[in-house]
Design a protein around this motif. Structure first.
Motif, PDB file in Angstrom:
ATOM      1  N   PRO A   1      35.131  66.668  15.146  1.00  0.00           N
ATOM      2  CA  PRO A   1      34.211  66.247  14.177  1.00  0.00           C
ATOM      3  C   PRO A   1      34.878  66.487  12.744  1.00  0.00           C
ATOM      4  O   PRO A   1      35.578  67.669  12.630  1.00  0.00           O
ATOM      5  CB  PRO A   1      32.925  66.802  14.379  1.00  0.00           C
ATOM      6  N   SER A   2      34.474  65.584  11.684  1.00  0.00           N
ATOM      7  CA  SER A   2      35.119  65.790  10.603  1.00  0.00           C
ATOM      8  C   SER A   2      34.153  67.000   9.656  1.00  0.00           C
ATOM      9  O   SER A   2      33.058  66.930  10.212  1.00  0.00           O
ATOM     10  CB  SER A   2      35.063  64.553   9.965  1.00  0.00           C
ATOM     11  N   PRO A   3      34.605  67.530   8.977  1.00  0.00           N
ATOM     12  CA  PRO A   3      33.848  68.789   8.249  1.00  0.00           C
ATOM     13  C   PRO A   3      33.020  68.135   7.118  1.00  0.00           C
ATOM     14  O   PRO A   3      32.877  67.269   6.734  1.00  0.00           O
ATOM     15  CB  PRO A   3      34.951  69.476   7.623  1.00  0.00           C
ATOM     16  N   ALA A   4      32.076  69.209   6.417  1.00  0.00           N
ATOM     17  CA  ALA A   4      31.207  68.730   5.419  1.00  0.00           C
ATOM     18  C   ALA A   4      31.975  68.582   4.164  1.00  0.00           C
ATOM     19  O   ALA A   4      31.617  67.765   3.460  1.00  0.00           O
ATOM     20  CB  ALA A   4      30.072  69.811   5.415  1.00  0.00           C
ATOM     21  N   GLY A   5      32.863  69.108   4.008  1.00  0.00           N
ATOM     22  CA  GLY A   5      33.898  69.244   2.556  1.00  0.00           C
ATOM     23  C   GLY A   5      34.196  67.744   2.343  1.00  0.00           C
ATOM     24  O   GLY A   5      34.863  66.902   3.241  1.00  0.00           O
ATOM     25  N   GLY A   6      34.050  67.474   1.176  1.00  0.00           N
ATOM     26  CA  GLY A   6      34.360  66.094   0.604  1.00  0.00           C
ATOM     27  C   GLY A   6      35.863  65.730   0.542  1.00  0.00           C
ATOM     28  O   GLY A   6      36.165  64.536   0.495  1.00  0.00           O
ATOM     29  N   SER A   7      36.730  66.727   0.557  1.00  0.00           N
ATOM     30  CA  SER A   7      38.200  66.582   0.625  1.00  0.00           C
ATOM     31  C   SER A   7      38.790  66.438   2.088  1.00  0.00           C
ATOM     32  O   SER A   7      39.884  65.941   2.286  1.00  0.00           O
ATOM     33  CB  SER A   7      38.809  67.838  -0.058  1.00  0.00           C
ATOM     34  N   GLY A   8      37.902  66.356   3.042  1.00  0.00           N
ATOM     35  CA  GLY A   8      38.202  66.152   4.357  1.00  0.00           C
ATOM     36  C   GLY A   8      38.758  67.481   5.069  1.00  0.00           C
ATOM     37  O   GLY A   8      38.891  67.635   6.251  1.00  0.00           O
ATOM     38  N   LEU A   9      38.671  68.507   4.188  1.00  0.00           N
ATOM     39  CA  LEU A   9      38.873  69.838   4.677  1.00  0.00           C
ATOM     40  C   LEU A   9      37.505  70.618   4.728  1.00  0.00           C
ATOM     41  O   LEU A   9      36.499  70.109   4.080  1.00  0.00           O
ATOM     42  CB  LEU A   9      39.788  70.624   3.763  1.00  0.00           C
ATOM     43  N   PRO A  10      37.372  71.799   5.531  1.00  0.00           N
ATOM     44  CA  PRO A  10      36.083  72.384   5.505  1.00  0.00           C
ATOM     45  C   PRO A  10      35.820  72.681   3.908  1.00  0.00           C
ATOM     46  O   PRO A  10      36.494  73.240   3.393  1.00  0.00           O
ATOM     47  CB  PRO A  10      36.355  73.582   6.476  1.00  0.00           C
TER      48      PRO A  10
ATOM     49  N   THR B   1      29.457  63.332   9.313  1.00  0.00           N
ATOM     50  CA  THR B   1      30.563  62.622   8.668  1.00  0.00           C
ATOM     51  C   THR B   1      31.736  61.891   9.300  1.00  0.00           C
ATOM     52  O   THR B   1      32.983  61.674   8.775  1.00  0.00           O
ATOM     53  CB  THR B   1      31.326  63.669   7.659  1.00  0.00           C
ATOM     54  N   GLY B   2      31.677  61.595  10.594  1.00  0.00           N
ATOM     55  CA  GLY B   2      32.763  60.943  11.607  1.00  0.00           C
ATOM     56  C   GLY B   2      33.465  61.815  12.302  1.00  0.00           C
ATOM     57  O   GLY B   2      33.093  63.201  12.305  1.00  0.00           O
ATOM     58  N   PHE B   3      34.644  61.331  12.790  1.00  0.00           N
ATOM     59  CA  PHE B   3      35.327  61.959  13.694  1.00  0.00           C
ATOM     60  C   PHE B   3      36.710  61.676  13.353  1.00  0.00           C
ATOM     61  O   PHE B   3      37.168  60.772  12.506  1.00  0.00           O
ATOM     62  CB  PHE B   3      34.981  61.797  15.092  1.00  0.00           C
ATOM     63  N   ARG B   4      37.739  62.554  13.963  1.00  0.00           N
ATOM     64  CA  ARG B   4      39.260  62.141  13.879  1.00  0.00           C
ATOM     65  C   ARG B   4      40.051  62.604  15.186  1.00  0.00           C
ATOM     66  O   ARG B   4      39.437  63.402  15.740  1.00  0.00           O
ATOM     67  CB  ARG B   4      39.493  62.944  12.520  1.00  0.00           C
ATOM     68  N   PRO B   5      41.175  61.888  15.421  1.00  0.00           N
ATOM     69  CA  PRO B   5      41.671  62.112  16.654  1.00  0.00           C
ATOM     70  C   PRO B   5      42.396  63.442  16.892  1.00  0.00           C
ATOM     71  O   PRO B   5      43.170  63.838  15.660  1.00  0.00           O
ATOM     72  CB  PRO B   5      42.793  60.951  16.656  1.00  0.00           C
ATOM     73  N   ASP B   6      42.638  64.107  18.048  1.00  0.00           N
ATOM     74  CA  ASP B   6      43.362  65.152  18.216  1.00  0.00           C
ATOM     75  C   ASP B   6      44.756  64.535  18.555  1.00  0.00           C
ATOM     76  O   ASP B   6      44.776  64.063  19.880  1.00  0.00           O
ATOM     77  CB  ASP B   6      42.664  65.882  19.077  1.00  0.00           C
ATOM     78  N   LEU B   7      45.922  64.688  17.905  1.00  0.00           N
ATOM     79  CA  LEU B   7      47.094  64.205  18.299  1.00  0.00           C
ATOM     80  C   LEU B   7      48.096  65.181  18.677  1.00  0.00           C
ATOM     81  O   LEU B   7      49.161  65.065  18.901  1.00  0.00           O
ATOM     82  CB  LEU B   7      47.763  63.429  16.911  1.00  0.00           C
ATOM     83  N   SER B   8      47.547  66.365  18.497  1.00  0.00           N
ATOM     84  CA  SER B   8      48.547  67.741  18.821  1.00  0.00           C
ATOM     85  C   SER B   8      49.028  67.506  20.213  1.00  0.00           C
ATOM     86  O   SER B   8      50.583  67.905  20.450  1.00  0.00           O
ATOM     87  CB  SER B   8      47.781  68.939  18.730  1.00  0.00           C
TER      88      SER B   8
ATOM     89  N   SER C   1      28.523  78.668  10.204  1.00  0.00           N
ATOM     90  CA  SER C   1      28.351  77.851  11.300  1.00  0.00           C
ATOM     91  C   SER C   1      27.422  78.001  12.106  1.00  0.00           C
ATOM     92  O   SER C   1      26.808  77.442  13.044  1.00  0.00           O
ATOM     93  CB  SER C   1      29.843  78.062  12.171  1.00  0.00           C
ATOM     94  N   ASP C   2      26.577  79.303  12.183  1.00  0.00           N
ATOM     95  CA  ASP C   2      25.432  79.502  12.949  1.00  0.00           C
ATOM     96  C   ASP C   2      24.200  78.689  12.570  1.00  0.00           C
ATOM     97  O   ASP C   2      23.341  78.672  13.200  1.00  0.00           O
ATOM     98  CB  ASP C   2      25.135  80.842  12.964  1.00  0.00           C
ATOM     99  N   HIS C   3      24.523  78.040  11.426  1.00  0.00           N
ATOM    100  CA  HIS C   3      23.149  77.283  10.834  1.00  0.00           C
ATOM    101  C   HIS C   3      23.792  75.817  10.399  1.00  0.00           C
ATOM    102  O   HIS C   3      23.249  75.083   9.923  1.00  0.00           O
ATOM    103  CB  HIS C   3      22.744  77.719   9.740  1.00  0.00           C
ATOM    104  N   ILE C   4      25.026  75.359  11.165  1.00  0.00           N
ATOM    105  CA  ILE C   4      25.408  74.140  10.970  1.00  0.00           C
ATOM    106  C   ILE C   4      25.824  73.462  12.396  1.00  0.00           C
ATOM    107  O   ILE C   4      26.229  74.208  13.172  1.00  0.00           O
ATOM    108  CB  ILE C   4      26.789  73.993  10.186  1.00  0.00           C
ATOM    109  N   THR C   5      25.453  72.172  12.344  1.00  0.00           N
ATOM    110  CA  THR C   5      25.776  71.545  13.927  1.00  0.00           C
ATOM    111  C   THR C   5      26.495  70.288  13.241  1.00  0.00           C
ATOM    112  O   THR C   5      26.147  69.345  12.070  1.00  0.00           O
ATOM    113  CB  THR C   5      24.619  71.028  14.582  1.00  0.00           C
ATOM    114  N   TYR C   6      27.229  69.584  14.240  1.00  0.00           N
ATOM    115  CA  TYR C   6      28.158  68.307  13.666  1.00  0.00           C
ATOM    116  C   TYR C   6      27.749  67.405  14.885  1.00  0.00           C
ATOM    117  O   TYR C   6      28.562  66.347  15.022  1.00  0.00           O
ATOM    118  CB  TYR C   6      29.601  68.713  13.729  1.00  0.00           C
TER     119      TYR C   6
END
Length: 449
Positions: free
Chosen positions: A165-174, A315-322, A182-187
């Motif tokens: 899942p994508s993070p809360a940060g508006g820049s695309g980073l956490p 805020t959406g999701f992103r692919p794991d390409l690793s 994280s104990d009070h955040i769910t995605y």
């Protein structure tokens, strides 16, 4: 394990990564074409990620979420198709369709098998010599820690994006402090029917970050909680990175998927009735914890919101390409979707509820025989329906079978949202709307499938 030295590449199976709706449909199409599939699922059961949102109801009907080849495979087993005009929950979809389909596929599916790498046998991504003649080698780690490698004639990656899942940060980073809180955040959309989960939100103030179907669902569920006997003081704070316009809540009664339109209207009612306050133009920069243990969201423009008890980030999701790093993929630099597909689904241009018909050609890569399908193929774009994935794998499998005419005959008609710049296309939480935007021109006409 049989090695490529003793087996012709064309006799090897097609490895399908992921036993979700699209991966199982791919396997059904392969069986129908007389091609051996091997489905590798990281979870303990088929449809494992769907089961994680079992409490969420799809806004596509049963008639729109059953693949034709899968139904053909199920017919001899005595399976009865559910009423095509009713709406399944994620749990219904998993129990009444995905599991019977997995049972019909039998030992063609391996669960607890996490794919950790895919490459050409004996060739890293740098080596050109005799590359196309080599089979694929797929590295697997099993649930018990055992490692294995299997060889394949082709690879269909239908692993989705649910695990990233994508993070809360508006820049695309956490956001700063996001991990510490994280104990009070769910995605995910919380299951408020589960007592321990319900206790986190009842009588509390919760921030919901996001603007798509999952955010609508969370808003509607919190509003219902606020109306319950013990729901006094339950309050939502809906945080949008953009402003509110006529299209914010989707197409409403104009949506050709009525349940999708109703979902947007339910979210609007949650705001109109005062169960949630909307905060617009808010791009989260930081999450601070107060002395009392509550959370304060801070925007990049310096705005600070009143403290909340919980945060739901949708805020959406992103692919794991690793695990695909040794393959030669041609992905769009923004969406991380195949370059030929990206212009057709770019949320900066397209959000009207139609997608130009596409299949194996748009999904192909320089590494021949590799296809990203389903939500994985859309990268970070949100406009996806199960029926889109079913048509993708039908075309891809036809191409692998050498039936170019069928593979190229891609036909797809998707329901309109009823708005331009609206809620996008998605019928599962895995396809939650990204925080993009923009409008789009009318899509080219397409035939029915």
């Amino acid at each position: 394990m049989t090695t490529p030295a003793t087996t012709r590449t064309e006799d090897l199976p097609v490895v399908v990564i992921g036993a979700g709706p699209i991966g199982l449909a791919a396997a059904a199409h392969l069986v129908d074409r007389g091609i051996q599939p091997l489905v590798l699922e990281a979870g303990p059961t088929a449809g494992a990620t769907v089961r994680e949102w079992a409490h969420v109801r799809l806004f596509s009907t049963w008639g729109e979420v059953v693949d034709p080849a899968a139904e053909k495979l199920l017919a001899p087993t005595g399976w009865t198709r559910p009423d095509p005009d009713t709406y399944p929950s994620g749990g219904d979809w998993a129990n009444d369709y995905l599991q019977p389909l997995a049972d019909a596929l039998g030992d063609k599916i391996r669960t607890g098998a996490t794919v950790t790498g895919v490459s050409r046998s004996g060739r890293d991504r740098v080596v050109d010599a005799d590359r196309a003649a080599q089979p694929f080698v797929v590295h697997i780690t099993h649930a018990d820690g055992r490692e294995e490698r299997v060889f394949a004639r082709a690879v269909i990656d239908a692993s989705g994006t649910w695990t990233t899942p994508s993070p809360a940060g508006g820049s695309g980073l956490p956001a700063l402090g996001e991990k510490a809180a994280s104990d009070h955040i769910t995605y995910r959309v919380p299951d408020l029917n589960t007592p321990s989960v319900r206790a986190r939100y009842v009588g509390r103030r919760t921030a919901i970050i996001g603007s798509g179907a999952s955010a609508f669902t969370a808003l509607a569920h919190l509003a219902d909680l606020a109306k319950s006997e013990d729901g006094a003081d339950t309050k939502g704070v809906w945080i949008l990175r953009r402003g509110i316009s006529g299209s914010t809540f989707g197409g409403g009664e104009a949506d050709e998927l009525p349940a999708r339109g109703a979902l947007g209207l339910a979210a609007k009612a949650a705001v109109d009735e005062g169960h949630a306050d909307a905060v617009t133009g808010f791009r989260t920069e930081a999450v601070e914890r107060t002395a009392e243990g509550r959370l304060v969201l801070i925007a990049e423009d310096g705005r600070r919101l009143d403290p909340v008890d919980e945060i739901i980030v949708l805020t959406g999701f992103r692919p794991d390409l690793s695990f695909l790093s040794e393959l030669r993929l041609n992905l769009d630099e923004r969406l991380q979707a195949p370059v030929e597909l990206a212009p057709l689904i770019d949320p900066n241009q397209h959000s009207c509820g139609t997608v130009y018909p596409h299949g194996h050609r748009e999904l192909s890569h320089p590494e021949q025989g590799v296809y990203l399908v389903g939500m994985k193929s859309y990268g970070r774009a949100p406009t996806f329906l199960a029926m889109t994935g079913y048509e993708q794998v039908r075309s891809v499998v036809a191409a692998l079978a050498g039936d170019t005419d069928s593979a190229d005959r891609v036909e797809l008609t998707l329901p309109e949202t009823g708005v331009c710049g609206g809620a996008g296309l998605f019928d599962t939480p895995d396809a939650n709307r990204a925080e993009g935007g923009g409008c789009c021109a009318p899509a080219p006409a397409s035939g029915g499938c």
